[in-house]
Design a protein around this motif. Sequence first.
Motif, PDB file in Angstrom:
ATOM      1  N   GLY A 111      42.697  35.759  43.239  1.00  0.00           N
ATOM      2  CA  GLY A 111      43.467  36.905  42.779  1.00  0.00           C
ATOM      3  C   GLY A 111      42.558  38.102  42.557  1.00  0.00           C
ATOM      4  O   GLY A 111      42.880  39.234  42.899  1.00  0.00           O
ATOM      5  N   PHE A 112      41.414  37.801  42.027  1.00  0.00           N
ATOM      6  CA  PHE A 112      40.417  38.801  41.715  1.00  0.00           C
ATOM      7  C   PHE A 112      39.942  39.513  42.994  1.00  0.00           C
ATOM      8  O   PHE A 112      39.813  40.731  43.032  1.00  0.00           O
ATOM      9  CB  PHE A 112      39.261  38.044  41.056  1.00  0.00           C
ATOM     10  N   LEU A 113      39.729  38.727  44.036  1.00  0.00           N
ATOM     11  CA  LEU A 113      39.318  39.339  45.299  1.00  0.00           C
ATOM     12  C   LEU A 113      40.454  40.174  45.892  1.00  0.00           C
ATOM     13  O   LEU A 113      40.210  41.191  46.542  1.00  0.00           O
ATOM     14  CB  LEU A 113      38.888  38.267  46.298  1.00  0.00           C
ATOM     15  N   THR A 114      41.676  39.731  45.642  1.00  0.00           N
ATOM     16  CA  THR A 114      42.817  40.491  46.147  1.00  0.00           C
ATOM     17  C   THR A 114      42.907  41.856  45.490  1.00  0.00           C
ATOM     18  O   THR A 114      43.289  42.841  46.107  1.00  0.00           O
ATOM     19  CB  THR A 114      44.122  39.718  45.881  1.00  0.00           C
ATOM     20  N   ILE A 115      42.516  41.885  44.212  1.00  0.00           N
ATOM     21  CA  ILE A 115      42.519  43.154  43.490  1.00  0.00           C
ATOM     22  C   ILE A 115      41.690  44.182  44.232  1.00  0.00           C
ATOM     23  O   ILE A 115      42.029  45.350  44.309  1.00  0.00           O
ATOM     24  CB  ILE A 115      41.888  42.980  42.097  1.00  0.00           C
ATOM     25  N   LEU A 116      40.574  43.719  44.767  1.00  0.00           N
ATOM     26  CA  LEU A 116      39.690  44.655  45.462  1.00  0.00           C
ATOM     27  C   LEU A 116      40.455  45.325  46.586  1.00  0.00           C
ATOM     28  O   LEU A 116      40.370  46.531  46.779  1.00  0.00           O
ATOM     29  CB  LEU A 116      38.483  43.915  46.028  1.00  0.00           C
ATOM     30  N   SER A 117      41.205  44.522  47.325  1.00  0.00           N
ATOM     31  CA  SER A 117      41.949  45.107  48.428  1.00  0.00           C
ATOM     32  C   SER A 117      43.036  46.031  47.880  1.00  0.00           C
ATOM     33  O   SER A 117      43.304  47.090  48.425  1.00  0.00           O
ATOM     34  CB  SER A 117      42.521  44.000  49.308  1.00  0.00           C
ATOM     35  N   TYR A 118      43.638  45.608  46.784  1.00  0.00           N
ATOM     36  CA  TYR A 118      44.699  46.420  46.195  1.00  0.00           C
ATOM     37  C   TYR A 118      44.148  47.753  45.680  1.00  0.00           C
ATOM     38  O   TYR A 118      44.727  48.821  45.923  1.00  0.00           O
ATOM     39  CB  TYR A 118      45.360  45.646  45.067  1.00  0.00           C
ATOM     40  N   THR A 164      49.397  63.062  44.290  1.00  0.00           N
ATOM     41  CA  THR A 164      49.672  61.645  44.547  1.00  0.00           C
ATOM     42  C   THR A 164      49.897  60.861  43.253  1.00  0.00           C
ATOM     43  O   THR A 164      50.090  59.661  43.289  1.00  0.00           O
ATOM     44  CB  THR A 164      48.526  60.994  45.339  1.00  0.00           C
ATOM     45  N   LEU A 165      49.884  61.563  42.127  1.00  0.00           N
ATOM     46  CA  LEU A 165      50.018  60.875  40.843  1.00  0.00           C
ATOM     47  C   LEU A 165      51.344  60.117  40.740  1.00  0.00           C
ATOM     48  O   LEU A 165      51.372  58.958  40.318  1.00  0.00           O
ATOM     49  CB  LEU A 165      49.895  61.885  39.707  1.00  0.00           C
ATOM     50  N   VAL A 166      52.410  60.781  41.159  1.00  0.00           N
ATOM     51  CA  VAL A 166      53.724  60.129  41.078  1.00  0.00           C
ATOM     52  C   VAL A 166      53.726  58.872  41.946  1.00  0.00           C
ATOM     53  O   VAL A 166      54.193  57.822  41.554  1.00  0.00           O
ATOM     54  CB  VAL A 166      54.837  61.089  41.535  1.00  0.00           C
ATOM     55  N   ARG A 167      53.136  59.028  43.123  1.00  0.00           N
ATOM     56  CA  ARG A 167      53.075  57.881  44.002  1.00  0.00           C
ATOM     57  C   ARG A 167      52.231  56.769  43.384  1.00  0.00           C
ATOM     58  O   ARG A 167      52.575  55.597  43.434  1.00  0.00           O
ATOM     59  CB  ARG A 167      52.490  58.267  45.357  1.00  0.00           C
ATOM     60  N   SER A 168      51.090  57.163  42.776  1.00  0.00           N
ATOM     61  CA  SER A 168      50.230  56.156  42.161  1.00  0.00           C
ATOM     62  C   SER A 168      50.979  55.387  41.083  1.00  0.00           C
ATOM     63  O   SER A 168      50.881  54.162  41.009  1.00  0.00           O
ATOM     64  CB  SER A 168      48.990  56.810  41.545  1.00  0.00           C
ATOM     65  N   VAL A 169      51.719  56.124  40.273  1.00  0.00           N
ATOM     66  CA  VAL A 169      52.471  55.461  39.209  1.00  0.00           C
ATOM     67  C   VAL A 169      53.531  54.549  39.815  1.00  0.00           C
ATOM     68  O   VAL A 169      53.659  53.385  39.447  1.00  0.00           O
ATOM     69  CB  VAL A 169      53.130  56.508  38.277  1.00  0.00           C
ATOM     70  N   ASN A 170      54.278  55.079  40.808  1.00  0.00           N
ATOM     71  CA  ASN A 170      55.311  54.257  41.445  1.00  0.00           C
ATOM     72  C   ASN A 170      54.721  53.020  42.084  1.00  0.00           C
ATOM     73  O   ASN A 170      55.271  51.928  41.996  1.00  0.00           O
ATOM     74  CB  ASN A 170      56.048  55.075  42.511  1.00  0.00           C
ATOM     75  N   THR A 171      53.579  53.217  42.762  1.00  0.00           N
ATOM     76  CA  THR A 171      52.927  52.082  43.411  1.00  0.00           C
ATOM     77  C   THR A 171      52.556  51.022  42.401  1.00  0.00           C
ATOM     78  O   THR A 171      52.794  49.834  42.607  1.00  0.00           O
ATOM     79  CB  THR A 171      51.665  52.563  44.139  1.00  0.00           C
ATOM     80  N   SER A 172      51.952  51.469  41.299  1.00  0.00           N
ATOM     81  CA  SER A 172      51.548  50.500  40.290  1.00  0.00           C
ATOM     82  C   SER A 172      52.758  49.767  39.754  1.00  0.00           C
ATOM     83  O   SER A 172      52.726  48.550  39.573  1.00  0.00           O
ATOM     84  CB  SER A 172      50.836  51.187  39.128  1.00  0.00           C
ATOM     85  N   VAL A 173      53.827  50.506  39.530  1.00  0.00           N
ATOM     86  CA  VAL A 173      55.016  49.862  38.971  1.00  0.00           C
ATOM     87  C   VAL A 173      55.600  48.855  39.949  1.00  0.00           C
ATOM     88  O   VAL A 173      55.849  47.702  39.593  1.00  0.00           O
ATOM     89  CB  VAL A 173      56.082  50.914  38.579  1.00  0.00           C
ATOM     90  N   VAL A 174      55.780  49.256  41.220  1.00  0.00           N
ATOM     91  CA  VAL A 174      56.359  48.288  42.157  1.00  0.00           C
ATOM     92  C   VAL A 174      55.393  47.146  42.423  1.00  0.00           C
ATOM     93  O   VAL A 174      55.801  46.050  42.766  1.00  0.00           O
ATOM     94  CB  VAL A 174      56.811  48.915  43.509  1.00  0.00           C
ATOM     95  N   GLY A 175      54.101  47.408  42.247  1.00  0.00           N
ATOM     96  CA  GLY A 175      53.142  46.321  42.393  1.00  0.00           C
ATOM     97  C   GLY A 175      53.197  45.365  41.226  1.00  0.00           C
ATOM     98  O   GLY A 175      53.100  44.144  41.389  1.00  0.00           O
ATOM     99  N   ILE A 176      53.360  45.923  40.041  1.00  0.00           N
ATOM    100  CA  ILE A 176      53.286  45.106  38.842  1.00  0.00           C
ATOM    101  C   ILE A 176      54.571  44.339  38.581  1.00  0.00           C
ATOM    102  O   ILE A 176      54.534  43.231  38.047  1.00  0.00           O
ATOM    103  CB  ILE A 176      52.899  46.004  37.640  1.00  0.00           C
ATOM    104  N   LEU A 177      55.701  44.883  38.989  1.00  0.00           N
ATOM    105  CA  LEU A 177      56.967  44.191  38.716  1.00  0.00           C
ATOM    106  C   LEU A 177      57.010  42.767  39.281  1.00  0.00           C
ATOM    107  O   LEU A 177      57.259  41.820  38.539  1.00  0.00           O
ATOM    108  CB  LEU A 177      58.145  45.021  39.228  1.00  0.00           C
ATOM    109  N   LEU A 191      47.804  36.659  36.703  1.00  0.00           N
ATOM    110  CA  LEU A 191      47.075  37.300  35.606  1.00  0.00           C
ATOM    111  C   LEU A 191      45.952  38.182  36.151  1.00  0.00           C
ATOM    112  O   LEU A 191      45.764  39.323  35.722  1.00  0.00           O
ATOM    113  CB  LEU A 191      46.508  36.221  34.678  1.00  0.00           C
ATOM    114  N   ALA A 192      45.238  37.645  37.132  1.00  0.00           N
ATOM    115  CA  ALA A 192      44.152  38.432  37.725  1.00  0.00           C
ATOM    116  C   ALA A 192      44.705  39.690  38.376  1.00  0.00           C
ATOM    117  O   ALA A 192      44.159  40.788  38.224  1.00  0.00           O
ATOM    118  CB  ALA A 192      43.400  37.586  38.751  1.00  0.00           C
ATOM    119  N   LEU A 193      45.826  39.541  39.065  1.00  0.00           N
ATOM    120  CA  LEU A 193      46.403  40.692  39.744  1.00  0.00           C
ATOM    121  C   LEU A 193      46.931  41.717  38.751  1.00  0.00           C
ATOM    122  O   LEU A 193      46.756  42.917  38.916  1.00  0.00           O
ATOM    123  CB  LEU A 193      47.542  40.243  40.658  1.00  0.00           C
ATOM    124  N   PHE A 194      47.577  41.211  37.733  1.00  0.00           N
ATOM    125  CA  PHE A 194      48.158  42.083  36.722  1.00  0.00           C
ATOM    126  C   PHE A 194      47.079  42.964  36.112  1.00  0.00           C
ATOM    127  O   PHE A 194      47.213  44.183  36.028  1.00  0.00           O
ATOM    128  CB  PHE A 194      48.819  41.210  35.648  1.00  0.00           C
TER     129      PHE A 194
END
Lengths: 675, 389
Positions: free
Chosen positions: B200-207, B245-258, B281-284
């Motif tokens: 998961g931790f390595l995936t974060i890097l890509s994310y 890109t702030l709005v996009r960043s926030v939206n991205t984080s939200v759709v990623g985290i949901l 947990l690692a991704l979150f």
Amino acid sequence: MAASKPVRKARAALVVLFLLLLGMGGGLAYGVQQGHAQWAPLLALDLEGGTQMVLSPQVESGEEIDDDQLNQAVEIIRQRVDGTGVAEAEIAVQGAENVVVGMPGVPDEQTRELIQASAAMEFRSVLEVRRDPVLAQRAELQALLESPELDDEQRAVVEEQLEALSEDPEQEQLEDEEAPASPEEAHAELLETLSSQMAPDDFAEIEDHLTEELAAEFLDYECRPDLTIEDREAQDPDLPLVTCNPDTGDIFILGPVDVDGDYINDASWGTEQGPTGMATGYYETVIHFDSTGTELFREASTRLYGYPQGTPQNRFAIVLDGHVIVAPNMLSPITDGNARVTGEYTDAEARNLAEQLRYGSLPISFQIESEQQISATLGAEQLRMGLLAGIIGLLLTAGYAIYQYRSLALAVTIPSLVVVALITWWALSLLGWSDGYRLSMAGIAGLILSIGLTADSFVVYFERVKDELREGRSLAGAVEAGWSRARRTILASKAVNVLAAVVLYMVAVGNVRGFAFTLGLTALIDVILVFLFTHPLMQLLARRKFFASGKRFSGLSAQELGVDVLYKGAGRFARSNVVYSDQAAAAVGAGENVDTENDAAPATDVPTAEPRSAAADRKAELPDIPEEEWARMTIAERRKARREVELARREAEPARKEAEPASSSSSESTEGDQR
Amino acid sequence: MAAGFAKAGNQLYTGERSYPFVQRSNLWFIIAALLLVASIAIPFFRGGFNFGIEFTGGSEFTISQTENTDISIGEDAVAEVSGQEATVTNIAESTIRVQTEQLDDEQTLEVGQALQEGYGVGADQVSSTFIGPVWGEHITQQMVIGLVVFLVLVTLYMAFYFRTWKMSVAAIGGLGFVVVVTQGIYSATGFEVTPSAIIGFLTILSYALYDTMVVFDKIRENLAPLQEQKDQTFTERVNLAINQTLVRSVNTSVVGILPVGSILFIGAWLLGAGTLRDIALALFTGIIVGTIATIFVQAPLYARMRRGDADIRSHTEEVLALRQERIQDSGIEQITFSGTPLNSQGQPVAFPPLPEPEAEEPEHEDLEVLDWDAVLAPETPESSGGEQR
């Protein structure tokens, strides 16, 4: 009405997607109907229950193991496990050098040992050989089947014969008329043959071992590609051995071990050269023995060379894990420890033999590094929970998308997620069919995570479209312009995802591998989806009045774009004036003010092109350019077109300039900035 | 509220509203540095990480769907068979986990049997895991290889894609921040480190890089016409890109985290410890850290790396010098961090035209007599051409 180019392209893309779905669904339906595939993806052991072992190779001498040797070892384990009758065992090399064995249920002690034990290679001289007629015929047919000269009709005939063979082996057995009737008879026959053919010294050495049991075994030996552990343990290097070559159907009585595989230094393969030094077009394998092996092999080969060519006693059998892999004739004594094995081999055959020999030089045993036994109950529970998590994740994401993008999400995001789910589901099922792919818990986690990543492609795309709308484009134009930019970003960032997934897949071992796999797979599917579904859908929707005119809840209304404040009164500033990200767009207004009466019109409170103002104005101004083409043009192109017309007009009536006040109500960008 | 969000999005887009991501980078960097130091120091104070059984070696039994969740039964069962002390935890409702030191095959079977009897469950409700002593070492080694290979490939890819090694270096530098802070969080909270957590931790890097790619793409787009205009400085344009890109960043984080949050919820509360929880947990953690890092570390880092370049510096000087003259008497009260001029009511306005008309086209005279208020900002002679009539 002739469709505009974007519409045609969009329709074409949707047709391609439809064909793709049809192909996948149809292929899968065919597989299911044929009984080869199933609609749902295959499940890995942690979801279905079963045992997974991760093994690491061990060698006594601490030498390095190369990939080929490891693959040979895996091949041997596979044959052994198949031999125990465990169905659906899966054995694969993962990561650098781990071997992962998965099987349903809990393996018994014996299976464990089979998996861990190394396989020995031995060189034994052949005493007697007979041919199992059924196996021999099957081998021949199999070889025939692989020959490229066969046409389809012939192939079908051969396949039929093969099938008949496996259905009714007894019948063929009867044709083997020469077979002796009883073990006693066979024993007598064997002793007689060998004593007459072998050198007295050699015969005396093994005579005691040539028991009636051996003869009986030889007579009744059934050649199976897999050996039980008892069979294997019963093989004593100092005693004769009855075994066979499953590939040819030859059954052998072999003498005691002459040379052990340990004494092989290396093996190589290359093109074969005839006696004149000309290439024969075939390939050969060369065995290189170490000093002890050279010595032993010289003795043995000299002894064998003493027998006439073509007799069984002239042959030397190479035995790997209890089976003969090849039994060549001895053409000359080999004194230098480099033995050539020739036999009209193809490149692949010679290479395979060399790899088996190299494995034989370094028998690999395995140590269990980790073992996981998942009960079926836990597996089922994990699967249920994983699916539940997926559904919750999907609903939350969809809900958030609707909240953010309103009906745009309903019309685009949700259908896209449905399509992507369908493609992924079918792709996993198809992969399960074609490659035996199994979905693991980690794989499900990857799938769920990808919901977010897929939704993000839409976020990138929609935000770009919104940006373009804020720059003052019509929705159709904004979709095209936003797409050309979002496309690059999406591709670039997906590439990073795929790169990470590939790297993870390469290094990961065990269940977590499934995570990397689904992550990479969905990134690719996502790209397909965005190109073949999301964007075409947007192109078509952009021509719908509901979206194009920025109705409430369309996700593109003035309010939802956040630009409503602009239109509350005169004297406000056009947004395109203060947006600097795009030079061309910044100049939009400058190039496009046409109609001074338009500025106060309420119609302009939508930042998209209102068909009745902008389009009409545009047509009046540039009658030569058809509607579709206009929609495709970039802002810069439109400006240029306008200027050309403008220049022409100015030349025609130079006085106009003074008469008309400079104004800047851009109908295209719809800023009501005129006092 | 969505409308409010969208409105903010528009204001961020035009630069009317602007957060000083680049301008205040000193502050962000100090905070980032403190976080880094803390993240490095925490493992020392807390004595490392809470490694899972995969790293320490041992045997683990999971009893699922049991009605009896008495911990002592598990302890007794292990003590009887092998005399070892076992760690028994009730990881989720009706799920018991028993961890012991390494047991041999026979002991494993016996303990499994004893647990079945003790908890009164069938054989298919007990799962066992055995981890050899070198397994963790092996995984760690594999993952380090993966990390290095990924970083090298991604550095090359980004350098190739953006055609500038500075973006690549800034992105990778920010990744270092993500990695260190995430491990710090793991150490501080005592989250279990397992192979699933590491993947998961390595995936974060890509994310995290994915997020960075999007922002950097916008930066690059905003910088493309930098030298052709004299309105904004380099810093302002970079800052505008981050804000846009702030709005996009926030939206991205939200759709990623949901979705990740839903895995985490299911994994931690309903299933107990396991693959799902560890990955989620690692991704979150990583998604949050990664998004913050893009905005506060990677993008400002790039801006600072480029800011000192000669061409950028001369351009900045020129813009600032011109700006002095231009905004006098123009009604411009303030210029935001994204380089957007605001008038006294806080409304965004256009920059007044450059003091010297540079073009030879006669239309420019008209341009100057016009009230700039009513002109749609011709920035170059070329673009102003069609405006006349």
